[in-house]
Scaffold this motif. Structure first.
Motif, PDB file in Angstrom:
ATOM      1  N   THR A  70       1.153  -1.175  -0.022  1.00 11.15           N
ATOM      2  CA  THR A  70      -0.059   0.078   0.129  1.00 11.15           C
ATOM      3  C   THR A  70       0.851   1.136  -0.130  1.00 11.15           C
ATOM      4  O   THR A  70       2.151   1.141   0.328  1.00 11.15           O
ATOM      5  CB  THR A  70      -1.027  -0.115   1.181  1.00 11.15           C
ATOM      6  N   PRO A  71       0.162   2.490  -0.363  1.00 12.68           N
ATOM      7  CA  PRO A  71       1.141   3.536  -0.259  1.00 12.68           C
ATOM      8  C   PRO A  71       1.995   3.885   1.139  1.00 12.68           C
ATOM      9  O   PRO A  71       3.115   4.117   1.174  1.00 12.68           O
ATOM     10  CB  PRO A  71       0.192   4.637  -0.359  1.00 12.68           C
ATOM     11  N   LEU A  72       1.298   3.539   2.262  1.00 15.94           N
ATOM     12  CA  LEU A  72       2.032   3.621   3.637  1.00 15.94           C
ATOM     13  C   LEU A  72       3.112   2.657   3.492  1.00 15.94           C
ATOM     14  O   LEU A  72       4.195   2.856   4.037  1.00 15.94           O
ATOM     15  CB  LEU A  72       0.856   3.351   4.798  1.00 15.94           C
ATOM     16  N   ALA A  73       2.821   1.369   3.269  1.00 15.08           N
ATOM     17  CA  ALA A  73       4.016   0.496   3.254  1.00 15.08           C
ATOM     18  C   ALA A  73       5.107   0.948   2.332  1.00 15.08           C
ATOM     19  O   ALA A  73       6.423   0.579   2.670  1.00 15.08           O
ATOM     20  CB  ALA A  73       3.519  -0.819   2.346  1.00 15.08           C
ATOM     21  N   LEU A  74       4.834   1.469   1.107  1.00 18.11           N
ATOM     22  CA  LEU A  74       6.055   1.877   0.213  1.00 18.11           C
ATOM     23  C   LEU A  74       6.638   2.880   0.891  1.00 18.11           C
ATOM     24  O   LEU A  74       7.962   3.256   1.017  1.00 18.11           O
ATOM     25  CB  LEU A  74       5.514   2.530  -0.969  1.00 18.11           C
ATOM     26  N   GLU A  75       5.824   3.853   1.973  1.00 21.22           N
ATOM     27  CA  GLU A  75       6.615   5.127   2.670  1.00 21.22           C
ATOM     28  C   GLU A  75       7.536   4.457   3.812  1.00 21.22           C
ATOM     29  O   GLU A  75       8.688   4.938   3.881  1.00 21.22           O
ATOM     30  CB  GLU A  75       5.638   5.982   3.275  1.00 21.22           C
ATOM     31  N   LEU A  76       7.140   3.628   4.524  1.00 15.46           N
ATOM     32  CA  LEU A  76       7.580   2.787   5.600  1.00 15.46           C
ATOM     33  C   LEU A  76       8.981   2.058   5.413  1.00 15.46           C
ATOM     34  O   LEU A  76       9.620   2.015   6.058  1.00 15.46           O
ATOM     35  CB  LEU A  76       6.700   2.325   6.671  1.00 15.46           C
ATOM     36  N   GLY A  77       8.639   1.574   4.250  1.00 18.67           N
ATOM     37  CA  GLY A  77       9.818   0.543   3.655  1.00 18.67           C
ATOM     38  C   GLY A  77      11.150   1.265   3.213  1.00 18.67           C
ATOM     39  O   GLY A  77      12.038   0.521   2.742  1.00 18.67           O
ATOM     40  N   LYS A  78      11.089   2.491   2.903  1.00 15.77           N
ATOM     41  CA  LYS A  78      12.034   3.204   2.219  1.00 15.77           C
ATOM     42  C   LYS A  78      13.352   2.925   2.752  1.00 15.77           C
ATOM     43  O   LYS A  78      14.453   2.950   2.197  1.00 15.77           O
ATOM     44  CB  LYS A  78      11.838   4.642   1.990  1.00 15.77           C
ATOM     45  N   GLY A  79      13.529   3.305   4.210  1.00 15.63           N
ATOM     46  CA  GLY A  79      14.628   3.258   5.162  1.00 15.63           C
ATOM     47  C   GLY A  79      14.945   1.785   5.634  1.00 15.63           C
ATOM     48  O   GLY A  79      16.149   1.640   6.224  1.00 15.63           O
ATOM     49  N   LEU A  80      14.433   0.588   5.055  1.00 11.41           N
ATOM     50  CA  LEU A  80      14.632  -0.599   5.510  1.00 11.41           C
ATOM     51  C   LEU A  80      15.961  -1.116   4.772  1.00 11.41           C
ATOM     52  O   LEU A  80      16.280  -0.776   3.773  1.00 11.41           O
ATOM     53  CB  LEU A  80      13.371  -1.528   5.529  1.00 11.41           C
ATOM     54  N   SER A  81      16.395  -2.218   5.542  1.00 10.90           N
ATOM     55  CA  SER A  81      17.625  -2.855   4.770  1.00 10.90           C
ATOM     56  C   SER A  81      16.995  -3.932   4.085  1.00 10.90           C
ATOM     57  O   SER A  81      15.561  -4.226   3.851  1.00 10.90           O
ATOM     58  CB  SER A  81      18.477  -3.461   5.619  1.00 10.90           C
ATOM     59  N   ASP A  82      17.898  -4.863   3.328  1.00  9.24           N
ATOM     60  CA  ASP A  82      17.352  -6.024   2.620  1.00  9.24           C
ATOM     61  C   ASP A  82      16.895  -7.168   3.373  1.00  9.24           C
ATOM     62  O   ASP A  82      16.026  -7.798   2.887  1.00  9.24           O
ATOM     63  CB  ASP A  82      18.651  -6.503   1.658  1.00  9.24           C
ATOM     64  N   LYS A  83      17.080  -7.049   4.544  1.00  7.08           N
ATOM     65  CA  LYS A  83      16.473  -8.180   5.527  1.00  7.08           C
ATOM     66  C   LYS A  83      15.002  -7.925   5.622  1.00  7.08           C
ATOM     67  O   LYS A  83      14.794  -6.700   5.769  1.00  7.08           O
ATOM     68  CB  LYS A  83      17.506  -7.967   6.970  1.00  7.08           C
ATOM     69  N   LYS A  84      14.350  -8.917   5.810  1.00  4.86           N
ATOM     70  CA  LYS A  84      12.715  -9.108   6.053  1.00  4.86           C
ATOM     71  C   LYS A  84      12.705  -8.418   7.278  1.00  4.86           C
ATOM     72  O   LYS A  84      13.455  -8.857   8.458  1.00  4.86           O
ATOM     73  CB  LYS A  84      12.173 -10.286   5.967  1.00  4.86           C
ATOM     74  N   GLN A  85      11.851  -7.481   7.700  1.00  3.81           N
ATOM     75  CA  GLN A  85      11.694  -6.833   8.812  1.00  3.81           C
ATOM     76  C   GLN A  85      10.345  -6.475   9.044  1.00  3.81           C
ATOM     77  O   GLN A  85       9.367  -6.049   8.255  1.00  3.81           O
ATOM     78  CB  GLN A  85      12.349  -5.582   8.904  1.00  3.81           C
ATOM     79  N   ARG A  86       9.904  -6.473  10.494  1.00  6.23           N
ATOM     80  CA  ARG A  86       8.412  -6.209  10.847  1.00  6.23           C
ATOM     81  C   ARG A  86       8.521  -5.003  11.549  1.00  6.23           C
ATOM     82  O   ARG A  86       9.340  -4.852  12.674  1.00  6.23           O
ATOM     83  CB  ARG A  86       7.783  -7.443  11.747  1.00  6.23           C
TER      84      ARG A  86
END
Length: 412
Positions: A194-210
């Motif tokens: 979703t748009p929010l997921a795209l926003e929150l995922g920008k700063g994450l690493s390659d590792k799967k993260q909750r």
């Protein structure tokens, strides 16, 4: 409502709360020298006749950490029953040429992606019957919970265990994401981006993260709306991007009431296994709202614990102000946890097996380590409560439980 007569309460206390010093202990602390030396520790184990097998400062009050969830689960199971299903209401309204889909939430803690798909599948034919193929706007009625709701012990980290409660929530107010070479991906097949997921995922690493949706409940409710809209689009319903908060109006017609496919017992079991703070606090908030009316807030939760525990148990000094065990103001003794565990026995199957023949709920805060549940001795389930309010080695509480289980199962 939860009701207990005075006679029952007195009989219960007399039968399961015998003072530790009134009975000769069958097990000593010799094989637990580290625990024996601790100043800030309590321990109590009962045999199948409700006599103490071993005890250490059983009446001393300690911070219980996540063993608080035993209290929450007990009250919820007594109040609603194992098979209870939580509801979410949907309405439709036509306003100024727009079709509005209203969602009124009551705190259902288990509106996961699979559940939202079921909701979308149920909404589509109902909308079609009304000749509706397009929803212009989704409105949220979150009035069941106070708008400025903050519970004691919560923090502002993005860790999943810090997800804030809200009247409407999706996926425990968390997202499971991955950022692969700058591209944000959903880390679970059943959950669309979703748009929010795209926003929150920008700063994450390659590792799967909750991560959680943050301290602002409107952000978490935005995530719910985006997910619901996406699942509706998958069903062929056109959905606009506008969302509005308010209260369901008299002009809105009931469209669908969703009962979660997971029962209360099916929610409590993973809450115990994974120590999900979000589920625990949603449960106490919903109970408090049903007892004292909406909107529910932190003071009503504290009132719920005070009144219900006073009605169920004759406890002195106990204090619980939130349902997950995050607050360091919470206070319980080993003796009190034992009394609770005696009452919890009908639902002992909801606890995870943390060691061989040890079924229990653990608790951890910095400088706090607790474990409470049952040690299985043949057909008997012996309640135990271990509370340590000082730093101990990792998993030391499990070592204590294993030692106790060995000794108990060697007794004749």
């Amino acid at each position: 409502m939860i009701k207990t007569t005075v006679i029952f309460a007195l009989t219960f206390v007399m039968s399961v709360c015998l003072p530790a010093q009134a009975n000769e202990q069958a097990i000593g602390l010799d094989n637990l020298p580290k625990l024996a030396k601790m100043q800030q520790a309590g321990l109590l184990v009962l045999d199948n006749h409700n006599h103490p097998l071993i005890s250490k400062q059983p009446d001393q009050l300690f911070v219980p950490a996540s063993t608080t969830k035993l209290v929450t689960a007990y009250l919820a199971l007594r109040f609603w029953g194992e098979q209870h299903q939580f509801k979410t209401d949907f309405f439709v309204e036509h306003q100024n040429g727009k079709t509005i889909l209203w969602v009124k939430g009551y705190g259902d803690p288990f509106l996961i992606s699979e559940e939202l798909l079921v909701i979308a599948e149920q909404l589509k034919p109902r909308l079609q019957t009304l000749g509706i193929s397009k929803v212009d706007q989704i409105n949220l009625d979150t009035s069941w919970f106070a708008s400025d709701l903050t519970l004691p012990g919560t923090s502002n980290s993005d860790n999943p265990y810090d997800a804030v409660p809200s009247a409407i929530a999706a996926n425990f107010n968390t997202l499971y994401l991955q950022n692969r070479n700058g591209k944000v991906l959903s880390a679970e097949e059943q959950t669309p981006l979703t748009p929010l997921a795209l926003e929150l995922g920008k700063g994450l690493s390659d590792k799967k993260q909750r991560v959680n949706t943050g301290a602002n409940s409107k952000v978490s409710q935005r995530y719910f709306t985006e997910l619901l809209a996406e699942f509706l689009r998958q069903q062929g319903v056109t959905v606009g991007t506008q969302m509005v908060w308010g209260r369901v109006t008299d002009k809105a017609a009931p469209l669908y009431q969703h009962l979660n496919n997971h029962t209360l017992a099916e929610m409590i079991k993973p809450m115990m296994k994974y120590s999900t703070n979000f589920i625990a606090n949603q449960l106490v908030l919903m109970m408090a709202a049903e007892h004292y009316g909406a909107p529910v807030n932190a003071s009503k939760v504290k009132q719920l614990f005070a009144e219900q525990l006073a009605e169920q148990f004759d406890w002195s000094g106990a204090l619980i102000e939130e349902g997950a065990g995050l607050s360091r103001n919470n206070r319980l003794s080993s003796q009190q946890l034992i009394e609770l565990l005696q009452a919890f026995k009908p639902w002992k199957h909801l606890l995870p097996e943390v060691e061989d023949r040890v079924f229990a709920k653990s608790g951890s805060l910095i400088g706090v380590s607790t474990l409470a549940g049952y040690i299985q001795q043949q057909e008997h389930w012996l309640p135990f409560a271990l509370m340590m309010n000082q730093r101990v080695p990792y998993r030391y509480r499990n070592q204590v439980a294993k030692q106790l289980s060995r000794e108990i199962n060697q007794l004749k």
